[in-house]
Design an enzyme around this catalytic site. Structure first.
Site, mmCIF file in Angstrom:
data_model
loop_
_atom_site.group_PDB
_atom_site.id
_atom_site.type_symbol
_atom_site.label_atom_id
_atom_site.label_comp_id
_atom_site.label_asym_id
_atom_site.label_seq_id
_atom_site.Cartn_x
_atom_site.Cartn_y
_atom_site.Cartn_z
ATOM 1 N N GLU A 100 15.147 -23.179 -74.751
ATOM 2 C CA GLU A 100 16.203 -23.394 -73.772
ATOM 3 C C GLU A 100 17.192 -24.411 -74.334
ATOM 4 O O GLU A 100 16.768 -25.406 -74.911
ATOM 5 C CB GLU A 100 15.626 -23.893 -72.442
ATOM 6 N N HIS B 215 17.022 -21.327 -65.618
ATOM 7 C CA HIS B 215 16.028 -22.355 -65.256
ATOM 8 C C HIS B 215 16.571 -23.209 -64.112
ATOM 9 O O HIS B 215 16.636 -24.441 -64.192
ATOM 10 C CB HIS B 215 15.680 -23.234 -66.458
#
Length: 316
Positions: free
Chosen positions: A253, A271
């Site tokens: 990420e 997220h």
């Protein structure tokens, strides 16, 4: 004059944090190197790194509060070695993430994207060609039965779903428990992942497991990106083994583009399912409370390193 300096690493809502810290602490939202040298507390966002280099820059640090539960970017061992508790906020985002699971499930089961396109494109007569499913009467398989997994199970009951769960570390009640993952995925119409990411759970959902999934099942991952193999997941989508995938977490990420992202029956969020307005207020509040507890000599309610007290005693 304030007795304690607390620094923010990343964006922090000062209006929420400062009243909890109280009048004896000052929050610095954009700390300088000089601020770090005298800081006693730090409130840290998930994308900020706390390593040995940072700890050397903050020699007076007494507490680190992480907004959330993941400590992937925090050197927990180094903090423990200095007797510094790493506070986490496990309860603040639980309900928000669980709602996110059902947002994705409903989006995919009710085929909202293709149905929207039909109406938008004036193809009303084609609506019978889009099969719309139900959660009522379906089976939900929960992998990881911690706080979030249990809350997902509670919501599933409200939808009229049958629940199965698998967790080798926190066994579910007998009425929900599956003997193993194979049994769970073979029996589930929707599979949702909430296990922690460890060496043993990396790519837990792989080609072998996906071959046992009930045909047409939906897979949702709001846990950790590394729990599933994206190549194997794409192959399962292309073969029709899976009919939909919802991803809120990725590895790494920020997410790097993968061909799975381009499939029309994949829904993606960055997220963010645990970062609703209410959840963020709660996590800032809980993080600030943990800092205030430590600075006042109280034990914080939730930490990632319960052994910190042993090191603090040894160095006292």
């Amino acid at each position: 004059m304030s007795e304690h300096l607390v620094v923010a690493l990343g964006p922090v809502d000062a209006d929420t944090v400062c009243p909890v810290l109280g009048e004896h602490a000052t929050l610095v939202t954009d700390p300088t190197p000089e601020d770090l040298t005298v800081a006693e507390g730090a409130i840290v966002r998930a994308d900020r790194r706390v390593d040995e280099d940072f700890l050397r820059q903050a020699p007076r640090l007494r507490v680190i509060a992480r907004t959330g539960v993941g400590v992937d970017l925090v050197d927990v061992a180094a903090a423990s070695a200095r007797g510094i508790p790493v506070v986490i906020t496990p309860h603040s985002g639980t309900r928000a993430v669980a709602e996110g699971v059902f947002a994705m499930a409903l989006h995919l089961v009710k085929r909202l994207k293709p149905l929207t396109e039909l109406v938008r494109d004036g193809r009303w007569a084609e609506r019978s060609a889009v099969p719309v499913g139900d959660l009522d009467g379906a089976t939900l398989g929960i992998v990881g039965y911690g706080r979030i997994g249990r809350r997902v199970g509670e919501l599933a009951a409200a939808f009229g779903m049958r629940t199965l769960a698998y967790d080798p570390f926190s066994p579910p009640p007998p009425e929900f428990a599956s003997a193993d993952l194979d049994e769970l995925v073979e029996s589930s119409d929707v599979v949702t992942l909430h296990a922690p990411l460890t060496e043993g759970t990396r790519h837990l959902v792989d080609e072998r497991l996906l071959a046992r999934v009930r045909p047409g099942a939906i897979l949702i991952n709001c846990g950790r990106g590394g729990l599933l193999d994206p190549d194997a997941t794409l192959a399962a989508m292309e073969s029709g083994r899976l009919s939909g995938v919802g991803l809120d977490v990725f590895d790494p990420e920020p997410a790097l583009h993968h061909p799975l992202f381009d499939h029309p029956d994949v829904v993606l969020t960055p997220h963010l399912m645990g970062m609703t307005r209410r959840a963020m207020t709660l996590t800032f509040r809980d993080a600030a409370r943990g800092v205030a507890d430590v600075l006042a000599g109280r034990e914080p309610p939730a930490v990632a390193n319960p052994d910190w007290k042993n090191y603090r005693k040894a160095t006292a």
